[in-house]
Design a protein around this motif. Structure first.
Motif, mmCIF file in Angstrom:
data_model
loop_
_atom_site.group_PDB
_atom_site.id
_atom_site.type_symbol
_atom_site.label_atom_id
_atom_site.label_comp_id
_atom_site.label_asym_id
_atom_site.label_seq_id
_atom_site.Cartn_x
_atom_site.Cartn_y
_atom_site.Cartn_z
ATOM 1 N N SER A 72 0.816 -1.214 0.000
ATOM 2 C CA SER A 72 0.000 0.000 0.000
ATOM 3 C C SER A 72 0.847 1.261 0.000
ATOM 4 N N PHE A 73 2.162 1.126 -0.035
ATOM 5 C CA PHE A 73 3.036 2.292 -0.019
ATOM 6 C C PHE A 73 4.021 2.194 -1.169
ATOM 7 N N CYS A 74 4.234 3.260 -1.885
ATOM 8 C CA CYS A 74 5.134 3.261 -3.040
ATOM 9 C C CYS A 74 6.508 3.788 -2.635
ATOM 10 N N LYS A 75 7.476 2.907 -2.570
ATOM 11 C CA LYS A 75 8.843 3.311 -2.237
ATOM 12 C C LYS A 75 9.409 4.227 -3.320
ATOM 13 N N CYS A 125 3.791 0.153 -9.465
ATOM 14 C CA CYS A 125 5.143 -0.199 -9.916
ATOM 15 C C CYS A 125 5.138 -1.523 -10.671
ATOM 16 N N LEU A 126 4.348 -2.479 -10.209
ATOM 17 C CA LEU A 126 4.265 -3.752 -10.911
ATOM 18 C C LEU A 126 3.727 -3.562 -12.322
ATOM 19 N N LYS A 127 2.762 -2.670 -12.466
ATOM 20 C CA LYS A 127 2.223 -2.373 -13.798
ATOM 21 C C LYS A 127 3.295 -1.706 -14.660
ATOM 22 N N MET A 128 4.082 -0.816 -14.051
ATOM 23 C CA MET A 128 5.152 -0.152 -14.795
ATOM 24 C C MET A 128 6.186 -1.165 -15.276
ATOM 25 N N PHE A 157 11.099 -9.249 -14.570
ATOM 26 C CA PHE A 157 12.103 -10.130 -13.973
ATOM 27 C C PHE A 157 12.980 -9.417 -12.942
ATOM 28 N N LEU A 158 12.991 -8.085 -12.940
ATOM 29 C CA LEU A 158 13.843 -7.367 -12.004
ATOM 30 C C LEU A 158 13.472 -7.619 -10.545
ATOM 31 N N THR A 159 12.228 -7.975 -10.290
ATOM 32 C CA THR A 159 11.808 -8.237 -8.913
ATOM 33 C C THR A 159 12.021 -9.691 -8.517
#
Length: 414
Positions: free
Chosen positions: A273-276, A308-311, A319-321
């Motif tokens: 719920s928080f965007c780093k 961010c996941l959508k981005m 794959f970066l995650t």
């Protein structure tokens, strides 16, 4: 005739085995990988004989490189992600795969670059390059997976070698969001290159990579809410918002307590719920036309909120995650699998024998070990080189002594 020591031979052999385990250990050398679909990561080759420059690029798996292209001119591509073996498909005009003849015409999900023609880096040169006299290590970008000369990255790689992965210049432009992370999570390597000032933290949630300022004013908090997309619209949204919002009545905290202890509330907030990234982008950071260098745990620091996941999906870098996507994870798996499968041939032989045969074999082994050690010690004491004929002479003498001992044996029947 060149002379090398036994220690040098063993060291070189161990290094070659280590490299082979790292690159090939995670791939199957007997079965074509096509049936597995787009393999997460595998060792790949390109065939310069079957797909020369001007033809469509194609990649083949380890097993096909042995079975179908053993006598061909191959380019070693190291490893690549999400690739399906092309061997024998429509890109190969006069070759059918010997391991899996029935394959689709093309693999639409495969990605290709100049590596498949044996060309690398922004200079588009082969490796090794017979015309390049400058010694330079090549480094693979973990996004595009091309290989680059260190001098062509826009920044000299850290001399200490204190980095785990590299993202090239072009991929940093494509993945522009990474610049916000570069000074925070990429360690000393990028700070030296980009001259980042040291980061001052008032209060930090180190395990989450989030920095919070306890002394923020109400206006600052409202601005953060606005940048993070957090707004008080209705009661339902208030119960699901980030740590900067007022907690629900069941939390046991009042507004006054929230202002006094924001870190305590933040610890109970869901990471999703928080965007780093937005938090980092609200702070000053630099963008340069250079490659960047990253430590081993940097992927775990990337934000995984919904936006961010959508981005990542839009940029095709999901794959970066995934820390299992790294080449190191692939190499470790290959090494582990090979060590599990590796068996001692001497122990296998012993297990197939009865008790008397086991004792005899052990005695013979100890005799050989003792005599060979004594024989080689003479060369060491005299400082002379052990030649091939010396070893042959030893084993001839050893066999002769063994035959003499055997001939003198007498057998009696009771």
């Amino acid at each position: 005739e060149p002379v090398v020591s036994l220690a040098e031979v063993l060291a070189e052999n161990e290094e070659l085995e280590k490299e082979a385990r790292a690159v090939l250990g995670g791939s199957d050398h007997e079965r074509c990988s096509y049936s597995q679909g787009a393999v997460k990561r595998q060792a790949l080759y390109a065939c310069g004989t079957c797909t020369p420059p001007g033809a469509e690029p194609a990649g083949i798996c380890l097993a096909c490189s042995y079975e179908c292209h053993g006598t061909h001119r191959l380019f070693e591509l190291y490893t690549k992600r999400n690739f399906r073996c092309d061997c024998g498909n429509s890109k190969f005009k006069n070759l059918q795969c010997k391991l899996l003849p029935e394959k689709g015409k093309v693999n639409a999900g495969n990605k290709y670059n100049d590596n498949f023609y044996g060309l690398y880096c922004t200079c588009k040169r082969p490796y090794p390059d017979p015309e390049d006299e400058i010694p330079d290590e090549m480094i693979q970008c973990i996004v595009c997976e091309d290989w680059f000369h260190g001098r062509h990255l826009g920044a000299v790689p850290p001399e200490s070698g204190d980095f785990h992965e590299m993202v090239c210049q072009a991929c940093m432009k494509h993945c522009h969001f990474l610049w916000a992370y570069a000074s925070q999570f990429a360690g000393k390597a990028n700070q030296e290159i980009l001259n980042f000032p040291p980061l001052t933290k008032v209060n930090s949630l180190e395990d989450e990579g989030i920095v919070l300022n306890v002394e923020e004013s109400e206006e600052q908090k409202k601005e953060i809410k606005k940048e993070s997309g957090v707004e008080h619209q209705d009661t339902k949204e208030e119960k699901q918002t980030e740590q900067f919002n007022e907690p629900s009545t069941s939390s046991g905290y009042c507004r006054k307590c929230l202002q006094k202890f924001p870190v305590e509330i933040a610890k109970t907030t869901s990471e999703s719920s928080f965007c780093k990234l937005k938090e980092l982008q609200s702070k000053p950071f630099l963008k340069e036309d250079t490659a960047t260098f990253w430590p081993s745990n940097w992927r775990s620091k990337l934000c995984t909120c919904e936006d961010c996941l959508k981005m990542y999906s839009d940029l095709e870098v999901q794959f970066l995650t995934d820390e299992c996507d790294t080449v190191l994870a692939y190499e470790n798996k290959g090494t582990s699998d090979q060590e599990t499968e590796r068996r001692d041939p001497l122990m296998d032989t012993l297990n197939s024998m009865n008790r008397v045969q086991q004792v005899e074999l052990i005695c013979e082994y100890n005799d050989l070990k003792t005599e060979l050690t004594d024989y080689l010690r003479r060369f060491a004491d005299e400082g002379t080189v052990v030649k091939r004929e010396d070893i042959q002479h030893f084993f001839e003498e050893f066999q002769s002594r063994k035959r003499r001992r055997t001939n003198r044996m007498q057998y009696y029947c009771s």
